[in-house]
Design a protein around this motif. Structure first.
Motif, PDB file in Angstrom:
ATOM      1  N   ILE A   9       0.838  -1.205   0.000  1.00  0.00           N
ATOM      2  CA  ILE A   9       0.000   0.000   0.000  1.00  0.00           C
ATOM      3  C   ILE A   9       0.870   1.251   0.000  1.00  0.00           C
ATOM      4  CG2 ILE A   9      -1.686   1.326   1.356  1.00  0.00           C
ATOM      5  CD1 ILE A   9      -2.904  -1.340   2.199  1.00  0.00           C
ATOM      6  N   LYS A  10       1.963   1.206   0.776  1.00  0.00           N
ATOM      7  CA  LYS A  10       2.831   2.384   0.849  1.00  0.00           C
ATOM      8  C   LYS A  10       3.481   2.701  -0.496  1.00  0.00           C
ATOM      9  CE  LYS A  10       5.626   2.995   4.447  1.00  0.00           C
ATOM     10  NZ  LYS A  10       6.522   2.523   5.541  1.00  0.00           N
ATOM     11  N   TYR A  15      -2.263   6.118  -2.546  1.00  0.00           N
ATOM     12  CA  TYR A  15      -2.306   6.144  -1.084  1.00  0.00           C
ATOM     13  C   TYR A  15      -1.736   7.457  -0.556  1.00  0.00           C
ATOM     14  CZ  TYR A  15      -0.972   5.278   3.722  1.00  0.00           C
ATOM     15  OH  TYR A  15      -0.788   5.413   5.072  1.00  0.00           O
ATOM     16  N   LEU A  18      -4.083  10.307  -1.292  1.00  0.00           N
ATOM     17  CA  LEU A  18      -5.235  10.286  -0.376  1.00  0.00           C
ATOM     18  C   LEU A  18      -4.873  10.897   0.974  1.00  0.00           C
ATOM     19  CD1 LEU A  18      -8.143   9.215   0.321  1.00  0.00           C
ATOM     20  CD2 LEU A  18      -7.029   7.149   1.147  1.00  0.00           C
ATOM     21  N   VAL A  19      -3.758  10.419   1.538  1.00  0.00           N
ATOM     22  CA  VAL A  19      -3.364  10.895   2.867  1.00  0.00           C
ATOM     23  C   VAL A  19      -3.072  12.393   2.832  1.00  0.00           C
ATOM     24  CG1 VAL A  19      -1.560  10.756   4.631  1.00  0.00           C
ATOM     25  CG2 VAL A  19      -2.493   8.658   3.618  1.00  0.00           C
ATOM     26  N   ARG A  22      -6.364  14.533   2.002  1.00  0.00           N
ATOM     27  CA  ARG A  22      -7.335  14.531   3.096  1.00  0.00           C
ATOM     28  C   ARG A  22      -6.808  15.311   4.293  1.00  0.00           C
ATOM     29  NH1 ARG A  22     -10.749   9.524   3.935  1.00  0.00           N
ATOM     30  NH2 ARG A  22      -8.822   8.423   4.341  1.00  0.00           N
ATOM     31  N   ARG A  23      -5.503  15.122   4.571  1.00  0.00           N
ATOM     32  CA  ARG A  23      -4.929  15.848   5.702  1.00  0.00           C
ATOM     33  C   ARG A  23      -5.019  17.353   5.475  1.00  0.00           C
ATOM     34  NH1 ARG A  23       0.634  13.556   7.087  1.00  0.00           N
ATOM     35  NH2 ARG A  23      -0.511  12.080   8.364  1.00  0.00           N
ATOM     36  N   ALA A  26      -8.765  18.475   5.760  1.00  0.00           N
ATOM     37  CA  ALA A  26      -9.228  18.407   7.148  1.00  0.00           C
ATOM     38  C   ALA A  26      -8.584  19.516   7.977  1.00  0.00           C
ATOM     39  CB  ALA A  26      -8.923  17.035   7.745  1.00  0.00           C
ATOM     40  N   ALA A  85     -15.076  14.266  -0.150  1.00  0.00           N
ATOM     41  CA  ALA A  85     -14.775  12.870   0.177  1.00  0.00           C
ATOM     42  C   ALA A  85     -15.512  11.925  -0.763  1.00  0.00           C
ATOM     43  CB  ALA A  85     -15.143  12.584   1.635  1.00  0.00           C
ATOM     44  N   ASP A  90     -13.082   8.807  -2.009  1.00  0.00           N
ATOM     45  CA  ASP A  90     -13.590   7.447  -2.190  1.00  0.00           C
ATOM     46  C   ASP A  90     -13.041   6.803  -3.460  1.00  0.00           C
ATOM     47  OD1 ASP A  90     -14.904   7.601   0.140  1.00  0.00           O
ATOM     48  OD2 ASP A  90     -16.936   7.653  -0.692  1.00  0.00           O
ATOM     49  N   THR A  93      -9.596   5.709  -2.562  1.00  0.00           N
ATOM     50  CA  THR A  93      -9.661   4.548  -1.671  1.00  0.00           C
ATOM     51  C   THR A  93      -9.990   3.283  -2.456  1.00  0.00           C
ATOM     52  OG1 THR A  93     -10.485   6.025   0.037  1.00  0.00           O
ATOM     53  CG2 THR A  93     -10.707   3.674   0.452  1.00  0.00           C
ATOM     54  N   ILE A  96      -7.030   2.044  -4.320  1.00  0.00           N
ATOM     55  CA  ILE A  96      -6.091   1.370  -3.416  1.00  0.00           C
ATOM     56  C   ILE A  96      -6.589  -0.036  -3.094  1.00  0.00           C
ATOM     57  CG2 ILE A  96      -5.057   1.435  -1.117  1.00  0.00           C
ATOM     58  CD1 ILE A  96      -5.399   4.545  -1.302  1.00  0.00           C
TER      59      ILE A  96
ATOM     60  N   PHE B 113     -14.004  16.150  10.784  1.00  0.00           N
ATOM     61  CA  PHE B 113     -12.717  16.246  10.111  1.00  0.00           C
ATOM     62  C   PHE B 113     -11.650  15.374  10.765  1.00  0.00           C
ATOM     63  CE2 PHE B 113     -14.324  20.819   9.555  1.00  0.00           C
ATOM     64  CZ  PHE B 113     -15.149  20.429   8.513  1.00  0.00           C
ATOM     65  N   LEU B 114     -11.713  15.196  12.084  1.00  0.00           N
ATOM     66  CA  LEU B 114     -10.617  14.515  12.769  1.00  0.00           C
ATOM     67  C   LEU B 114     -10.955  13.105  13.229  1.00  0.00           C
ATOM     68  CD1 LEU B 114      -9.332  17.445  15.031  1.00  0.00           C
ATOM     69  CD2 LEU B 114      -8.578  16.814  12.742  1.00  0.00           C
ATOM     70  N   GLU B 117     -14.452   9.202  10.346  1.00  0.00           N
ATOM     71  CA  GLU B 117     -14.091   8.119   9.420  1.00  0.00           C
ATOM     72  C   GLU B 117     -13.085   7.167  10.057  1.00  0.00           C
ATOM     73  OE1 GLU B 117     -12.817  11.065   6.558  1.00  0.00           O
ATOM     74  OE2 GLU B 117     -14.215  10.232   5.096  1.00  0.00           O
ATOM     75  N   ARG B 289     -19.300   9.639   7.916  1.00  0.00           N
ATOM     76  CA  ARG B 289     -19.180  11.093   7.707  1.00  0.00           C
ATOM     77  C   ARG B 289     -20.516  11.698   7.305  1.00  0.00           C
ATOM     78  NH1 ARG B 289     -15.666   9.282   3.029  1.00  0.00           N
ATOM     79  NH2 ARG B 289     -17.112   9.358   1.298  1.00  0.00           N
ATOM     80  N   PHE B 528      -2.498   3.235  10.821  1.00  0.00           N
ATOM     81  CA  PHE B 528      -2.796   4.438  10.056  1.00  0.00           C
ATOM     82  C   PHE B 528      -3.375   4.079   8.686  1.00  0.00           C
ATOM     83  CE2 PHE B 528      -1.564   8.026   7.299  1.00  0.00           C
ATOM     84  CZ  PHE B 528      -2.225   9.037   7.976  1.00  0.00           C
ATOM     85  N   ILE B 529      -2.802   3.071   8.053  1.00  0.00           N
ATOM     86  CA  ILE B 529      -3.310   2.668   6.734  1.00  0.00           C
ATOM     87  C   ILE B 529      -4.756   2.203   6.845  1.00  0.00           C
ATOM     88  CG2 ILE B 529      -3.086   0.925   4.931  1.00  0.00           C
ATOM     89  CD1 ILE B 529      -0.059   1.180   5.215  1.00  0.00           C
ATOM     90  N   GLN B 532      -7.095   5.123   7.312  1.00  0.00           N
ATOM     91  CA  GLN B 532      -7.283   5.946   6.121  1.00  0.00           C
ATOM     92  C   GLN B 532      -8.085   5.246   5.030  1.00  0.00           C
ATOM     93  OE1 GLN B 532      -6.112   9.232   5.522  1.00  0.00           O
ATOM     94  NE2 GLN B 532      -5.755   9.213   7.725  1.00  0.00           N
ATOM     95  N   THR B 533      -7.866   3.943   4.884  1.00  0.00           N
ATOM     96  CA  THR B 533      -8.468   3.250   3.740  1.00  0.00           C
ATOM     97  C   THR B 533      -9.628   2.349   4.121  1.00  0.00           C
ATOM     98  OG1 THR B 533      -6.978   1.379   3.996  1.00  0.00           O
ATOM     99  CG2 THR B 533      -6.239   3.165   2.571  1.00  0.00           C
ATOM    100  N   ILE B 535      -9.262  -0.626   4.923  1.00  0.00           N
ATOM    101  CA  ILE B 535      -8.919  -2.007   4.589  1.00  0.00           C
ATOM    102  C   ILE B 535      -8.687  -2.786   5.879  1.00  0.00           C
ATOM    103  CG2 ILE B 535      -7.195  -3.490   3.507  1.00  0.00           C
ATOM    104  CD1 ILE B 535      -6.815  -1.228   1.431  1.00  0.00           C
TER     105      ILE B 535
END
Lengths: 101, 542
Positions: A9-10, A15, A18-19, A22-23, A26, A85, A90, A93, A96, B113-114, B117, B289, B528-529, B532-533, B535
């Motif tokens: 995933i990394k 990925y 997305l991170v 979104r960060r 937010a 989102a 989505d 996501t 991924i 936001f935080l 999800e 959300r 964390f993964i 976020q996802t 999965i």
């Protein structure tokens, strides 16, 4: 989640997109909300006379559009987040998920 | 009638006695209340057949939609205390009431936001599932349960005492009898129907409360010719503060208390166990959300209504002798402006409806709190600390016993605290949530460096500072314990306690060089993964 899975995933650009995105969204939205609300509270605490300003007709003071504005802002900001989102995060996501499952 | 009773009401200041409520129990209120109870008990019966596993008991099998959950969250959050309390605050202080109402709303975007999800992607049944995800289970679970149960009990006492007084006034039942009815009903809802019944009780109540409040606000605006100018002008003409109700009064006195109150409300909402638990009832992060979006809309709309209703109460009931005792005090107590306005606008029939709404509101909030408290006991303490090999059946059985115990405890605490000054309790619950559960939960999801030691020390210190400073503040030290001068001058300590919590989580984490701490930091990336996802997340079973 196995270490191989994590590495897989990394390695995906989606990925990281997305991170990152979104960060960013937010943080910006949280920042706007905190700025608006704590700005309002600081006004209440330090400049109470500001709230006597009449802005509409002969009695409606600035505090009313300001207060209702903060309530509406909260709703609009959550709406912006949900829209972004649904339309964007989505999609990333799902890409991924498809890539690793 | 009131003249005869002045003596009694002078002897019992602040207490509502059924006879001097000014609102004789109408057949319509009893009928509407019985309808509500009948409907909710039927739902409980329906839900009971679908509630056998732990997953169904705690989360309604994750089968609630985002829209339904948004309504249920609103139903969980809009308490009778906030409906009657904020309208009463607007009635006595005008604009200050709106400042307070705004504080109760602004936590929701933060949750969106935080938290929402990630909570859904990481947790199963309780917020402690998330807080303890990569840490040592026992210490984090015990900390989460202690903080969570403290919040639930403080909130519960405030609800029960308010409920007893309100039901006593509206329905003419004794205080103890009122608590018994509330206690027995919520035990029935939660024990048999679990989260599914609780959710639907909250949804029905939210719809009733929003319709009732909409009708009242529309009535107020109709009487004012749909002009805020006219409404505010007639309120100014009647109110003893005159034009003062249009601006900031003395509610938030010093800057430190004002900012602290803001912090407690904004971040406390994101640390309330009964609210956080609602995010596990939806199937995935997308619905989580969406539920916050709908909840924010409903709650924001509701607070705008409460403000119009409060101003309407000034304009249309202030000075009407039907709603006041001969000594000038409001019939039924200071929290009754909304109730009297309901009568002024819609007569006995609508008063009956609003009384039933108030009762339904209490039941929905108390049921949500009881379920969250029971889940802390059965899931966090029993199944993850005391008996880690517990079967699903055993866990559900313990949660049902815990529900019954909490329901009985709520009745008992309501009676014990009946004559105490409990005004500080909801504020303290929010402050503990902002200073203990929120920092631990947030950093567990967003800071790789946190360790078990940091979480437990930081969260506990935040909790202790919050409680200690509230005890030494004017609301408890002077008004409850009767000392001359408060040790802490601020009405809310969140500015300090939240800083202490974040600071000490950081300090006790970065200085933690243990083997275990290293493993916990390494486990962050996988967590964390998933956060976020989604999965690997617990999905819905359907």
């Amino acid at each position: 989640m196995t270490p191989e899975y994590v590495e897989k995933i990394k390695a995906l650009p989606e990925y990281h997109a997305l991170v990152r995105e979104r960060r960013l969204l937010a943080s910006v939205l949280t920042g706007i909300m905190m700025l608006a609300y704590f700005g309002f509270i600081l006004l209440v605490a330090f400049v109470p006379e500001f709230f006597s300003t009449v802005v509409w007709g002969s009695v409606i003071t600035i505090g009313f559009p300001l207060g209702v504005g903060i309530i509406l802002l909260a709703f609009v900001l959550t709406g912006i987040y949900v829209r972004k989102a649904n339309q964007h995060f989505d999609v990333l996501t799902n890409t991924i998920r498809r890539a690793v499952e | 009638m009131s003249r005869r009773l002045i003596g009694a009401s002078l002897l019992l200041p602040g207490l509502a006695c059924a006879e001097d409520a000014g609102n004789p129990v109408s057949a319509s209120s009893i009928l509407m209340f019985l309808l509500f109870v009948g409907a909710t008990l039927y739902i409980t019966y329906w839900a009971a057949k679908r509630t056998s596993t732990a997953k169904s008991f705690y989360t309604a099998n994750g089968g609630i939609t985002g829209f339904q959950n948004g309504l249920a969250i609103a139903g969980d959050y809009m308490s009778a205390a906030s409906f009657l309390g904020i309208t009463a605050l607007v009635y006595t202080r005008g604009y200050d009431g709106l400042i307070y109402a705004i504080g109760f709303l602004v936590g929701w975007p933060v949750i969106m936001f935080l938290m929402s999800e990630r909570l859904r992607n990481l947790g199963r049944y309780t917020f402690a599932d998330v807080a303890a995800y990569r840490f040592q289970q026992t210490p984090i679970r015990v900390f989460s349960a202690v903080a969570g149960i403290a919040i639930v009990l403080l909130y519960l006492i405030a609800q029960m005492v308010g409920a007893g007084a309100l039901i006593q006034t509206l329905f003419g039942i004794s205080f103890e009898g009122a608590l018994l009815i509330v206690g027995v009903l919520i035990i029935a809802y939660v024990t048999f129907g679990g989260m599914l019944a609780t959710t639907w009780v909250q949804i029905i109540k939210a719809v009733m409360l929003l319709s009732g409040a909409s009708f009242m606000a529309a009535g107020v605006m109709w009487l004012s010719g749909f002009s805020f100018e006219t409404l505010f002008q007639s309120a100014i003409d009647k109110h003893p503060k005159g034009v003062g109700i249009m601006t900031v009064g003395g509610l938030v006195s010093d800057p430190v208390s004002a900012i602290s109150l803001g912090i407690a409300l904004m971040f406390g909402t994101a640390g309330l166990p009964h609210i956080l638990m609602r995010f596990f009832t939806v199937p995935d992060a997308k619905e989580a959300r969406k539920s916050v979006f709908y909840a924010t809309g409903f709650i924001g709309y509701f607070y705008i209504l409460t403000f119009i209703i409060g101003m309407g109460a000034i304009a249309f009931i202030l000075g009407n002798p039907a709603y006041f005792n001969a000594d000038g005090s409001m019939r039924g107590g200071d929290n009754m402006p909304a109730v009297h306005l309901a009568h002024a606008l819609g007569g006995d029939l609508f008063l009956g409806f609003i009384s039933a709404v108030a009762f339904a509101t209490i039941l929905a909030v108390v049921a949500g709190l009881t379920l969250a408290g029971a889940a802390s006991i059965s899931h966090d303490l029993y199944a993850n600390v005391i008996n880690r090999h517990a079967t699903d059946r055993q866990e559900v059985r313990v949660s049902r016993y815990a529900t019954i115990a909490l329901g009985l405890l709520a009745i008992l605490l309501g009676i014990v605290f009946q004559h105490q000054n409990i005004a500080f309790m909801v504020g303290l619950a929010f402050t503990i949530a902002a200073s203990a559960t929120f920092p631990v939960l947030l950093l567990s999801m967003s800071w790789s460096g946190m360790t078990t030691r940091g979480a437990v020390w930081g969260g506990s210190l935040g909790l202790l500072v919050a409680v200690a400073m509230v005890v030494m503040s004017p609301a408890v030290w002077v008004q409850v314990m009767g000392f001359e001068q408060a040790i802490v001058p601020y009405s809310n300590p969140a500015l300090f306690s939240v800083t202490v919590a974040f600071g000490s989580i950081w300090l006790f984490s970065v200085t933690d060089r243990s083997e275990r701490a290293q493993a916990e930091r390494r486990a962050y990336v996988a967590q964390f993964i998933r956060s976020q996802t989604g999965i690997g997340a617990e999905g819905a079973s359907h």
